[in-house]
Motif scaffolding. Structure first.
Motif, PDB file in Angstrom:
ATOM      1  N   GLY A   8       1.709  -0.566  13.886  1.00 19.95           N
ATOM      2  CA  GLY A   8       0.349  -0.196  14.260  1.00 19.95           C
ATOM      3  C   GLY A   8      -0.650  -0.789  13.291  1.00 19.95           C
ATOM      4  N   ARG A   9      -1.870  -0.317  13.385  1.00 23.34           N
ATOM      5  CA  ARG A   9      -2.940  -0.836  12.527  1.00 23.34           C
ATOM      6  C   ARG A   9      -2.854  -0.162  11.167  1.00 23.34           C
ATOM      7  N   LEU A  10      -2.578  -0.968  10.159  1.00 20.32           N
ATOM      8  CA  LEU A  10      -2.526  -0.481   8.789  1.00 20.32           C
ATOM      9  C   LEU A  10      -3.632  -1.153   7.984  1.00 20.32           C
ATOM     10  N   THR A  11      -3.930  -0.585   6.842  1.00 25.43           N
ATOM     11  CA  THR A  11      -4.934  -1.202   5.976  1.00 25.43           C
ATOM     12  C   THR A  11      -4.289  -2.339   5.184  1.00 25.43           C
ATOM     13  N   ALA A  12      -5.133  -3.212   4.664  1.00 28.47           N
ATOM     14  CA  ALA A  12      -4.634  -4.305   3.821  1.00 28.47           C
ATOM     15  C   ALA A  12      -3.873  -3.741   2.633  1.00 28.47           C
ATOM     16  N   ALA A  13      -4.343  -2.639   2.078  1.00 32.14           N
ATOM     17  CA  ALA A  13      -3.666  -2.021   0.927  1.00 32.14           C
ATOM     18  C   ALA A  13      -2.266  -1.543   1.296  1.00 32.14           C
ATOM     19  N   ASP A  14      -2.094  -1.056   2.520  1.00 33.34           N
ATOM     20  CA  ASP A  14      -0.768  -0.616   2.969  1.00 33.34           C
ATOM     21  C   ASP A  14       0.201  -1.796   2.994  1.00 33.34           C
ATOM     22  N   TYR A  15      -0.236  -2.918   3.566  1.00 35.91           N
ATOM     23  CA  TYR A  15       0.630  -4.095   3.628  1.00 35.91           C
ATOM     24  C   TYR A  15       0.942  -4.624   2.230  1.00 35.91           C
ATOM     25  N   GLN A  16      -0.036  -4.574   1.342  1.00 35.83           N
ATOM     26  CA  GLN A  16       0.136  -5.108  -0.006  1.00 35.83           C
ATOM     27  C   GLN A  16       1.063  -4.265  -0.865  1.00 35.83           C
ATOM     28  N   GLN A  17       1.436  -3.083  -0.369  1.00 34.09           N
ATOM     29  CA  GLN A  17       2.395  -2.218  -1.066  1.00 34.09           C
ATOM     30  C   GLN A  17       3.718  -2.127  -0.309  1.00 34.09           C
ATOM     31  N   ALA A  34       3.948 -12.433   7.106  1.00 35.97           N
ATOM     32  CA  ALA A  34       4.120 -11.736   5.830  1.00 35.97           C
ATOM     33  C   ALA A  34       3.091 -12.229   4.810  1.00 35.97           C
ATOM     34  N   LEU A  35       2.853 -13.541   4.790  1.00 32.00           N
ATOM     35  CA  LEU A  35       1.848 -14.090   3.879  1.00 32.00           C
ATOM     36  C   LEU A  35       0.439 -13.655   4.277  1.00 32.00           C
ATOM     37  N   LEU A  36       0.151 -13.689   5.571  1.00 37.11           N
ATOM     38  CA  LEU A  36      -1.167 -13.294   6.066  1.00 37.11           C
ATOM     39  C   LEU A  36      -1.499 -11.855   5.666  1.00 37.11           C
ATOM     40  N   TYR A  37      -0.519 -10.965   5.819  1.00 36.71           N
ATOM     41  CA  TYR A  37      -0.736  -9.555   5.507  1.00 36.71           C
ATOM     42  C   TYR A  37      -0.546  -9.230   4.029  1.00 36.71           C
ATOM     43  N   GLY A  38      -0.091 -10.194   3.248  1.00 36.27           N
ATOM     44  CA  GLY A  38       0.061  -9.966   1.814  1.00 36.27           C
ATOM     45  C   GLY A  38       1.243  -9.098   1.445  1.00 36.27           C
ATOM     46  N   ILE A  39       2.292  -9.129   2.260  1.00 39.87           N
ATOM     47  CA  ILE A  39       3.488  -8.339   1.970  1.00 39.87           C
ATOM     48  C   ILE A  39       4.192  -8.971   0.765  1.00 39.87           C
ATOM     49  N   PRO A  40       4.357  -8.223  -0.316  1.00 40.55           N
ATOM     50  CA  PRO A  40       4.841  -8.830  -1.554  1.00 40.55           C
ATOM     51  C   PRO A  40       6.350  -8.985  -1.683  1.00 40.55           C
ATOM     52  N   LYS A  41       7.113  -8.260  -0.872  1.00 43.20           N
ATOM     53  CA  LYS A  41       8.570  -8.293  -1.034  1.00 43.20           C
ATOM     54  C   LYS A  41       9.255  -8.276   0.327  1.00 43.20           C
ATOM     55  N   ILE A  42      10.277  -9.125   0.468  1.00 47.80           N
ATOM     56  CA  ILE A  42      11.088  -9.160   1.682  1.00 47.80           C
ATOM     57  C   ILE A  42      12.551  -9.062   1.281  1.00 47.80           C
TER      58      ILE A  42
END
Length: 96
Positions: A8-17, A34-42
């Motif tokens: 769903g719709r999450l905030t940028a801060a949610d993705y970055q954590q 993953a890069l677009l949303y700033g996801i730091p770990k896969i």
């Protein structure tokens, strides 16, 4: 991509954590998301059946954890064997 849609719709801060867990190495499209949303770990279950742009993700600061999980590998091998047309369509290649 499916997990991002289902989140769903999450905030940028949610993705970055967030940590993204995936059965196999992410493809170019999923890596880009993953890069677009700033996801730091896969966390990747296995990358033997398919290996995406892992070096590029690392170069962009994404932490990759490769589990080399045999169960994930067997799951993917079974899926490819039972659904070859779908698999090759999904990865954008002609059937062998």
């Amino acid at each position: 991509m499916d997990c991002l849609n289902n989140a769903g719709r999450l905030t940028a801060a949610d993705y970055q954590q967030a940590t993204l867990y995936t059965t196999l190495s992410p493809c170019d499209m999923c890596s880009g998301a993953a890069l677009l949303y700033g996801i730091p770990k896969i966390v990747v279950g296995e990358n033997k059946t398919f290996s995406g742009p892992e070096a590029y993700l690392k170069s962009r600061g994404v932490q990759l954890e490769l589990l080399h999980n045999l169960e994930c590998q067997q799951l993917m091998e079974s899926f490819i064997k039972n659904n070859p047309a779908l698999w090759y369509e999904d990865i954008g290649k002609e059937m062998m």
